[in-house]
Design a protein around this motif. Structure first.
Motif, PDB file in Angstrom:
ATOM      1  N   ARG A 120       0.879  -1.213   0.200  1.00  0.00           N
ATOM      2  CA  ARG A 120      -0.171   0.017   0.055  1.00  0.00           C
ATOM      3  C   ARG A 120       0.865   1.211  -0.037  1.00  0.00           C
ATOM      4  NH1 ARG A 120      -1.084   2.911   4.878  1.00  0.00           N
ATOM      5  NH2 ARG A 120       0.201   1.997   6.681  1.00  0.00           N
ATOM      6  N   THR A 127       0.967   5.275   1.715  1.00  0.00           N
ATOM      7  CA  THR A 127       0.299   6.049   2.659  1.00  0.00           C
ATOM      8  C   THR A 127      -0.620   7.258   2.057  1.00  0.00           C
ATOM      9  OG1 THR A 127       2.213   7.797   2.819  1.00  0.00           O
ATOM     10  CG2 THR A 127       2.323   5.799   4.442  1.00  0.00           C
ATOM     11  N   TYR A 132       0.191  -2.361  11.177  1.00  0.00           N
ATOM     12  CA  TYR A 132      -0.941  -2.266  10.100  1.00  0.00           C
ATOM     13  C   TYR A 132      -0.296  -1.628   8.779  1.00  0.00           C
ATOM     14  CZ  TYR A 132      -4.357  -2.691  13.616  1.00  0.00           C
ATOM     15  OH  TYR A 132      -5.370  -3.413  14.582  1.00  0.00           O
ATOM     16  N   LEU A 139      -1.809  -3.465   4.999  1.00  0.00           N
ATOM     17  CA  LEU A 139      -3.157  -3.386   4.652  1.00  0.00           C
ATOM     18  C   LEU A 139      -3.240  -3.628   3.083  1.00  0.00           C
ATOM     19  CD1 LEU A 139      -4.486  -0.512   7.116  1.00  0.00           C
ATOM     20  CD2 LEU A 139      -4.624  -2.937   7.410  1.00  0.00           C
ATOM     21  N   THR A 162      -6.698  -4.950   0.057  1.00  0.00           N
ATOM     22  CA  THR A 162      -8.124  -5.355  -0.086  1.00  0.00           C
ATOM     23  C   THR A 162      -8.237  -6.770  -0.448  1.00  0.00           C
ATOM     24  OG1 THR A 162      -8.393  -3.176  -0.784  1.00  0.00           O
ATOM     25  CG2 THR A 162      -9.970  -4.699  -1.450  1.00  0.00           C
ATOM     26  N   THR A 206     -11.681  -3.600   2.380  1.00  0.00           N
ATOM     27  CA  THR A 206     -10.230  -2.969   2.412  1.00  0.00           C
ATOM     28  C   THR A 206      -9.966  -3.014   3.668  1.00  0.00           C
ATOM     29  OG1 THR A 206     -11.645  -0.752   3.071  1.00  0.00           O
ATOM     30  CG2 THR A 206     -11.176  -0.983   0.596  1.00  0.00           C
ATOM     31  N   ASN A 207      -8.575  -2.435   3.955  1.00  0.00           N
ATOM     32  CA  ASN A 207      -7.980  -2.639   5.071  1.00  0.00           C
ATOM     33  C   ASN A 207      -8.022  -3.949   5.681  1.00  0.00           C
ATOM     34  OD1 ASN A 207      -7.369   0.179   4.825  1.00  0.00           O
ATOM     35  ND2 ASN A 207      -9.274   0.941   5.763  1.00  0.00           N
ATOM     36  N   GLN A 208      -7.547  -4.906   5.212  1.00  0.00           N
ATOM     37  CA  GLN A 208      -7.109  -6.232   5.758  1.00  0.00           C
ATOM     38  C   GLN A 208      -5.915  -6.602   5.843  1.00  0.00           C
ATOM     39  OE1 GLN A 208     -10.209  -8.364   6.370  1.00  0.00           O
ATOM     40  NE2 GLN A 208     -10.863  -6.368   5.997  1.00  0.00           N
ATOM     41  N   ARG A 209      -5.231  -7.126   7.337  1.00  0.00           N
ATOM     42  CA  ARG A 209      -4.162  -7.200   7.431  1.00  0.00           C
ATOM     43  C   ARG A 209      -3.584  -8.340   6.894  1.00  0.00           C
ATOM     44  NH1 ARG A 209      -3.912  -6.703  13.758  1.00  0.00           N
ATOM     45  NH2 ARG A 209      -5.962  -7.482  13.406  1.00  0.00           N
TER      46      ARG A 209
END
Length: 93
Positions: free
Chosen positions: A45, A47, A64, A67, A69, A74-77
């Motif tokens: 990702r 920033t 984190y 992260l 998708t 979205t925002n899955q580790r």
């Protein structure tokens, strides 16, 4: 696609995941993080503020930075999510 896994390590069944529209090999029992790293993905990702690239940092769900998708969520580790056959993953390139 490159595979950076250590050949002598015993693994689960081979499955296919899709990363940014491209098929990528994975194995049952490994995390999304492990599959992406073995597939040569280093930037997961960027920033929001500065666009700086982020990849795997801690690998245990604390920072984190990994992260992604997964299947439209979205925002899955990546380091805390196990791969599943047919999983669709989106990373920033």
């Amino acid at each position: 696609m490159v595979d950076l896994r250590i050949a002598s390590v015993s693994r689960g069944a081979k499955i296919t995941i899709v990363v940014n529209g491209q098929a990528c090999s994975a194995f049952e029992g490994e995390t999304v993080h492990a599959a992406l790293l073995a597939g040569g993905y280093r930037v997961l990702r960027k920033t929001v503020k500065t666009g700086q690239p982020r990849g795997i940092f801690c690998g245990m769900g604390v920072c984190y930075d990994c992260l992604v998708t997964i299947d439209g969520v979205t925002n899955q580790r990546a380091c805390m999510t196990m791969v599943k056959g047919g999983m669709e993953i989106r990373v920033d390139e």
